[in-house]
Write a protein that holds these residues in place. Structure first.
Motif, PDB file in Angstrom:
ATOM      1  N   PRO A  67       0.836  -1.198   0.000  1.00  0.00           N
ATOM      2  CA  PRO A  67       0.000   0.000   0.000  1.00  0.00           C
ATOM      3  C   PRO A  67       0.877   1.256   0.000  1.00  0.00           C
ATOM      4  O   PRO A  67       2.005   1.232   0.480  1.00  0.00           O
ATOM      5  CB  PRO A  67      -0.793  -0.099   1.300  1.00  0.00           C
ATOM      6  CG  PRO A  67      -0.282  -1.259   2.040  1.00  0.00           C
ATOM      7  CD  PRO A  67       0.723  -1.972   1.209  1.00  0.00           C
ATOM      8  N   GLN A  83      -4.805  -2.889  -6.458  1.00  0.00           N
ATOM      9  CA  GLN A  83      -5.654  -3.993  -6.011  1.00  0.00           C
ATOM     10  C   GLN A  83      -5.853  -5.022  -7.120  1.00  0.00           C
ATOM     11  O   GLN A  83      -5.799  -6.231  -6.872  1.00  0.00           O
ATOM     12  CB  GLN A  83      -7.010  -3.456  -5.528  1.00  0.00           C
ATOM     13  CG  GLN A  83      -6.949  -2.674  -4.242  1.00  0.00           C
ATOM     14  CD  GLN A  83      -6.598  -3.550  -3.054  1.00  0.00           C
ATOM     15  OE1 GLN A  83      -6.846  -4.740  -3.028  1.00  0.00           O
ATOM     16  NE2 GLN A  83      -5.992  -2.931  -2.052  1.00  0.00           N
ATOM     17  N   ASP A 103       1.616  -7.321   0.700  1.00  0.00           N
ATOM     18  CA  ASP A 103       0.569  -6.332   0.979  1.00  0.00           C
ATOM     19  C   ASP A 103      -0.109  -6.650   2.308  1.00  0.00           C
ATOM     20  O   ASP A 103      -0.203  -5.797   3.193  1.00  0.00           O
ATOM     21  CB  ASP A 103      -0.450  -6.322  -0.166  1.00  0.00           C
ATOM     22  CG  ASP A 103      -1.681  -5.480   0.112  1.00  0.00           C
ATOM     23  OD1 ASP A 103      -1.549  -4.392   0.715  1.00  0.00           O
ATOM     24  OD2 ASP A 103      -2.780  -5.896  -0.289  1.00  0.00           O
ATOM     25  N   GLN A 104      -0.548  -7.876   2.466  1.00  0.00           N
ATOM     26  CA  GLN A 104      -1.225  -8.266   3.703  1.00  0.00           C
ATOM     27  C   GLN A 104      -0.305  -8.131   4.916  1.00  0.00           C
ATOM     28  O   GLN A 104      -0.733  -7.727   5.986  1.00  0.00           O
ATOM     29  CB  GLN A 104      -1.748  -9.690   3.603  1.00  0.00           C
ATOM     30  CG  GLN A 104      -2.512 -10.121   4.845  1.00  0.00           C
ATOM     31  CD  GLN A 104      -3.069 -11.521   4.734  1.00  0.00           C
ATOM     32  OE1 GLN A 104      -2.858 -12.215   3.749  1.00  0.00           O
ATOM     33  NE2 GLN A 104      -3.791 -11.944   5.734  1.00  0.00           N
ATOM     34  N   ARG A 107       0.220  -3.943   5.444  1.00  0.00           N
ATOM     35  CA  ARG A 107      -0.838  -2.932   5.428  1.00  0.00           C
ATOM     36  C   ARG A 107      -1.422  -2.714   6.821  1.00  0.00           C
ATOM     37  O   ARG A 107      -1.368  -3.593   7.688  1.00  0.00           O
ATOM     38  CB  ARG A 107      -1.922  -3.296   4.433  1.00  0.00           C
ATOM     39  CG  ARG A 107      -2.791  -4.460   4.840  1.00  0.00           C
ATOM     40  CD  ARG A 107      -3.875  -4.714   3.796  1.00  0.00           C
ATOM     41  NE  ARG A 107      -4.547  -5.962   4.058  1.00  0.00           N
ATOM     42  CZ  ARG A 107      -4.724  -6.908   3.167  1.00  0.00           C
ATOM     43  NH1 ARG A 107      -4.286  -6.755   1.933  1.00  0.00           N
ATOM     44  NH2 ARG A 107      -5.344  -8.009   3.494  1.00  0.00           N
ATOM     45  N   ASP A 108      -1.965  -1.542   6.997  1.00  0.00           N
ATOM     46  CA  ASP A 108      -2.635  -1.167   8.237  1.00  0.00           C
ATOM     47  C   ASP A 108      -4.051  -1.741   8.188  1.00  0.00           C
ATOM     48  O   ASP A 108      -4.838  -1.362   7.315  1.00  0.00           O
ATOM     49  CB  ASP A 108      -2.685   0.364   8.341  1.00  0.00           C
ATOM     50  CG  ASP A 108      -3.270   0.862   9.643  1.00  0.00           C
ATOM     51  OD1 ASP A 108      -3.963   0.088  10.345  1.00  0.00           O
ATOM     52  OD2 ASP A 108      -3.041   2.040   9.956  1.00  0.00           O
ATOM     53  N   PRO A 109      -4.408  -2.658   9.082  1.00  0.00           N
ATOM     54  CA  PRO A 109      -5.752  -3.247   9.031  1.00  0.00           C
ATOM     55  C   PRO A 109      -6.871  -2.204   9.138  1.00  0.00           C
ATOM     56  O   PRO A 109      -7.941  -2.384   8.569  1.00  0.00           O
ATOM     57  CB  PRO A 109      -5.790  -4.202  10.234  1.00  0.00           C
ATOM     58  CG  PRO A 109      -4.367  -4.443  10.579  1.00  0.00           C
ATOM     59  CD  PRO A 109      -3.602  -3.222  10.154  1.00  0.00           C
ATOM     60  N   GLN A 111      -6.658   0.876   7.928  1.00  0.00           N
ATOM     61  CA  GLN A 111      -6.626   1.667   6.690  1.00  0.00           C
ATOM     62  C   GLN A 111      -5.830   0.884   5.656  1.00  0.00           C
ATOM     63  O   GLN A 111      -4.656   1.161   5.430  1.00  0.00           O
ATOM     64  CB  GLN A 111      -5.971   3.029   6.933  1.00  0.00           C
ATOM     65  CG  GLN A 111      -6.714   3.879   7.949  1.00  0.00           C
ATOM     66  CD  GLN A 111      -6.000   5.201   8.135  1.00  0.00           C
ATOM     67  OE1 GLN A 111      -6.084   6.076   7.270  1.00  0.00           O
ATOM     68  NE2 GLN A 111      -5.299   5.339   9.247  1.00  0.00           N
ATOM     69  N   PRO A 112      -6.438  -0.130   5.038  1.00  0.00           N
ATOM     70  CA  PRO A 112      -5.694  -1.059   4.188  1.00  0.00           C
ATOM     71  C   PRO A 112      -5.011  -0.457   2.963  1.00  0.00           C
ATOM     72  O   PRO A 112      -4.217  -1.124   2.323  1.00  0.00           O
ATOM     73  CB  PRO A 112      -6.729  -2.098   3.776  1.00  0.00           C
ATOM     74  CG  PRO A 112      -7.979  -1.769   4.465  1.00  0.00           C
ATOM     75  CD  PRO A 112      -7.827  -0.486   5.183  1.00  0.00           C
ATOM     76  N   THR A 113      -5.292   0.793   2.638  1.00  0.00           N
ATOM     77  CA  THR A 113      -4.593   1.422   1.516  1.00  0.00           C
ATOM     78  C   THR A 113      -3.296   2.079   1.973  1.00  0.00           C
ATOM     79  O   THR A 113      -2.604   2.698   1.179  1.00  0.00           O
ATOM     80  CB  THR A 113      -5.474   2.488   0.823  1.00  0.00           C
ATOM     81  OG1 THR A 113      -5.757   3.531   1.752  1.00  0.00           O
ATOM     82  CG2 THR A 113      -6.748   1.868   0.284  1.00  0.00           C
TER      83      THR A 113
END
Length: 145
Positions: A67, A83, A103-104, A107-109, A111-113
């Protein structure tokens, strides 16, 4: 392809390659439109890298794109492309030897972007030292044997 050959395929005794590339190609869309790459162009490029590695007998693993969102550079179009590429990569449409979901992992759970703040170097794009450690910990070491 020239950099991939020099930086990966021409390394003596290389048996495995992990590739994490493409986020800059997406981001150029808003900054330098002439250098932007479409989903289709990137898919072709990814496929060429995989084919080149496998033709040389080198195992290749693909990492999903991280992200990069933030208040100043959120782009719905760029995020949609990221995505779509990650979905395509996770389906292993590129026919790599494996896919690693970076990515997983970063990423911030909430704010996944965006990158998790701990994993953000401060530029909302590049991982911090902790982020790079998290990337390394995401790799299945058994897949490198």
């Amino acid at each position: 392809m020239a950099r991939f050959k020099r930086d990966a395929l021409d390394v003596p005794d290389a048996s495995h390659i992990i590739v994490l590339i493409g986020i800059n190609d997406i981001q150029y869309g808003s900054l330098l439109p002439k250098r932007a790459r479409t989903f289709d162009e990137m898919a072709v490029g990814y496929t060429q890298l995989v084919q080149a590695a496998q033709a040389q007998g080198v195992r290749i693993q693909w990492g999903t794109l991280l992200p990069f969102g933030g208040p100043a550079d959120d782009s719905t179009e760029a995020e949609s492309q990221r995505q779509a590429l990650n979905t395509w990569l996770c389906a292993n449409s590129v026919k790599a030897d494996a896919v690693i979901d970076f990515d997983q992992a970063l990423r911030d759970p909430a704010q996944p972007t965006r990158l998790l703040p701990l994993y953000d170097s401060g530029d909302r794009l590049n991982p911090s030292d902790e982020g790079y450690a998290a990337l390394a910990n995401t790799v299945d070491l058994a897949s490198l044997r």
